[in-house]
Write a protein that holds these residues in place. Structure first.
Motif, PDB file in Angstrom:
ATOM      1  N   UNK A  40       0.825  -1.200   0.000  1.00  0.00           N
ATOM      2  CA  UNK A  40       0.000   0.000   0.000  1.00  0.00           C
ATOM      3  C   UNK A  40       0.863   1.256   0.000  1.00  0.00           C
ATOM      4  N   UNK A  41       0.434   2.238  -0.776  1.00  0.00           N
ATOM      5  CA  UNK A  41       1.115   3.535  -0.798  1.00  0.00           C
ATOM      6  C   UNK A  41       0.324   4.601  -0.062  1.00  0.00           C
ATOM      7  N   UNK A  42      -0.958   4.321   0.177  1.00  0.00           N
ATOM      8  CA  UNK A  42      -1.832   5.299   0.839  1.00  0.00           C
ATOM      9  C   UNK A  42      -2.351   4.728   2.146  1.00  0.00           C
ATOM     10  N   UNK A 116      -2.576  -2.814  -8.566  1.00  0.00           N
ATOM     11  CA  UNK A 116      -3.003  -4.171  -8.244  1.00  0.00           C
ATOM     12  C   UNK A 116      -3.590  -4.259  -6.835  1.00  0.00           C
ATOM     13  N   UNK A 117      -3.107  -3.423  -5.918  1.00  0.00           N
ATOM     14  CA  UNK A 117      -3.528  -3.527  -4.518  1.00  0.00           C
ATOM     15  C   UNK A 117      -4.322  -2.322  -4.003  1.00  0.00           C
ATOM     16  N   UNK A 118      -4.486  -1.282  -4.810  1.00  0.00           N
ATOM     17  CA  UNK A 118      -5.224  -0.096  -4.356  1.00  0.00           C
ATOM     18  C   UNK A 118      -5.938   0.575  -5.525  1.00  0.00           C
ATOM     19  N   UNK A 119      -7.081   1.169  -5.231  1.00  0.00           N
ATOM     20  CA  UNK A 119      -7.616   2.162  -6.168  1.00  0.00           C
ATOM     21  C   UNK A 119      -8.218   3.308  -5.389  1.00  0.00           C
ATOM     22  N   UNK A 120      -8.219   4.468  -6.035  1.00  0.00           N
ATOM     23  CA  UNK A 120      -8.765   5.693  -5.451  1.00  0.00           C
ATOM     24  C   UNK A 120      -9.583   6.372  -6.531  1.00  0.00           C
ATOM     25  N   UNK A 121     -10.876   6.550  -6.274  1.00  0.00           N
ATOM     26  CA  UNK A 121     -11.757   7.123  -7.293  1.00  0.00           C
ATOM     27  C   UNK A 121     -12.720   8.137  -6.669  1.00  0.00           C
ATOM     28  N   UNK A 122     -13.237   8.999  -7.521  1.00  0.00           N
ATOM     29  CA  UNK A 122     -14.414   9.794  -7.184  1.00  0.00           C
ATOM     30  C   UNK A 122     -15.605   9.045  -7.749  1.00  0.00           C
ATOM     31  N   UNK A 136     -16.302  -8.185  -1.724  1.00  0.00           N
ATOM     32  CA  UNK A 136     -15.027  -7.931  -2.378  1.00  0.00           C
ATOM     33  C   UNK A 136     -13.808  -8.433  -1.611  1.00  0.00           C
ATOM     34  N   UNK A 137     -12.671  -8.401  -2.311  1.00  0.00           N
ATOM     35  CA  UNK A 137     -11.394  -8.861  -1.767  1.00  0.00           C
ATOM     36  C   UNK A 137     -10.534  -7.689  -1.302  1.00  0.00           C
ATOM     37  N   UNK A 138     -11.184  -6.575  -0.971  1.00  0.00           N
ATOM     38  CA  UNK A 138     -10.465  -5.391  -0.495  1.00  0.00           C
ATOM     39  C   UNK A 138     -11.323  -4.677   0.544  1.00  0.00           C
ATOM     40  N   UNK A 139     -10.668  -3.977   1.461  1.00  0.00           N
ATOM     41  CA  UNK A 139     -11.376  -3.094   2.378  1.00  0.00           C
ATOM     42  C   UNK A 139     -11.723  -1.828   1.613  1.00  0.00           C
ATOM     43  N   UNK A 140     -12.951  -1.336   1.782  1.00  0.00           N
ATOM     44  CA  UNK A 140     -13.420  -0.187   1.017  1.00  0.00           C
ATOM     45  C   UNK A 140     -13.791   0.954   1.962  1.00  0.00           C
ATOM     46  N   UNK A 190     -10.063   1.733  -2.043  1.00  0.00           N
ATOM     47  CA  UNK A 190     -10.078   0.288  -1.831  1.00  0.00           C
ATOM     48  C   UNK A 190      -8.643  -0.190  -1.649  1.00  0.00           C
ATOM     49  N   UNK A 191      -8.427  -1.004  -0.608  1.00  0.00           N
ATOM     50  CA  UNK A 191      -7.097  -1.526  -0.314  1.00  0.00           C
ATOM     51  C   UNK A 191      -7.182  -3.037  -0.163  1.00  0.00           C
ATOM     52  N   UNK A 192      -6.542  -3.746  -1.051  1.00  0.00           N
ATOM     53  CA  UNK A 192      -6.583  -5.209  -1.061  1.00  0.00           C
ATOM     54  C   UNK A 192      -6.246  -5.707  -2.449  1.00  0.00           C
TER      55      UNK A 192
END
Length: 235
Positions: A40-42, A116-122, A136-140, A190-192
């Motif tokens: 994770x970078x964030x 692959x492990x994070x996304x950040x969206x509006x 999902x396979x990530x914490x949101x 989302x982180x995962x």
């Protein structure tokens, strides 16, 4: 004299190999999953601080109901928070926005970061929407910027209500129904493991809306950002 037929090789000999491969894959996946946080970078805390700072500045300017002003202020703060990341901030470019149909809900999204492990969206809607969150396979982390979101899990008889400044945390594996009021916009982090989430976000465009143009642009932007970040060493 007739030649003896060669004995057929028993298929039983293949199963130990297949079993060993499956065990190795399971061990690898377990190892990667237990260490996914190292990629994770964030952080949710830094993102929430950027959101709160942006909302405070928007309120001080009397623009807290103006989604364009809030998003513009937020993106500026995110660039200051993560100068090492190549975040996308050209949100006024309509080619960078795509419709998203998933779980019966319809909204519009702008991809700030995708790896692959994070996304950040509006994400949000100008007219409101409701549907299934997906499992999902990530914490949101859903940071409300304007409007209101309500959601509940099966068995809940009253909704959870989120207003500007609130964060709706959806741990991975959790599923809910959600509703968003008109002019509700949020910063979603989302982180995962992100790739397994993509079928949920794309399936409706292929099976119900048949919106192949939105499907293409979603894949185009997502792939562009993921490949770009992989080349920068960001998994």
């Amino acid at each position: 004299m007739a030649k003896a037929k060669p004995a057929q090789q028993s298929s039983f000999g293949k199963w130990p190999i297949i079993g060993a491969v499956l065990i190795a894959l399971y061990a690898l996946c377990s190892f990667l999953d237990s260490n996914v946080h190292k990629f994770y970078a964030m952080t949710p805390e830094a993102l929430n601080n950027a959101v709160q700072t942006s909302l405070s500045a928007s309120r001080a300017a009397g623009q807290d109901k103006n989604a364009t002003y809030v998003v513009d202020t937020l993106l500026s703060n995110l660039v200051k928070t993560y100068p090492e990341l190549d975040l996308q901030t050209d949100f006024r470019n309509p080619r960078e926005w795509v419709f998203n149909n998933a779980g019966g809900a319809m909204g519009s999204m702008y991809i700030i970061h995708a790896s692959i492990t994070e996304y950040l969206i509006i994400f949000g809607s100008a007219v409101g929407t409701e549907g299934h969150t997906g499992r999902h396979t990530a914490d949101d982390y859903f940071h409300i910027l304007t409007g209101q979101q309500r959601c509940y899990a099966a068995g809940d008889l009253a909704p959870l209500i989120y207003n500007p400044g609130d964060v709706n945390l959806m741990p991975r594996g959790v599923v809910r129904q959600y509703w968003m009021d008109g002019e509700t916009w949020a910063l979603e982090y989302a982180a995962g493991w992100i790739p397994p989430m993509l079928p949920f976000g794309l399936a409706d465009m292929l099976s119900s809306t048949l919106d192949y143009i939105s499907f293409y642009h979603t894949c185009r932007i997502t792939a562009r950002e993921m490949v770009k970040n992989l080349l920068r060493g960001k998994i």
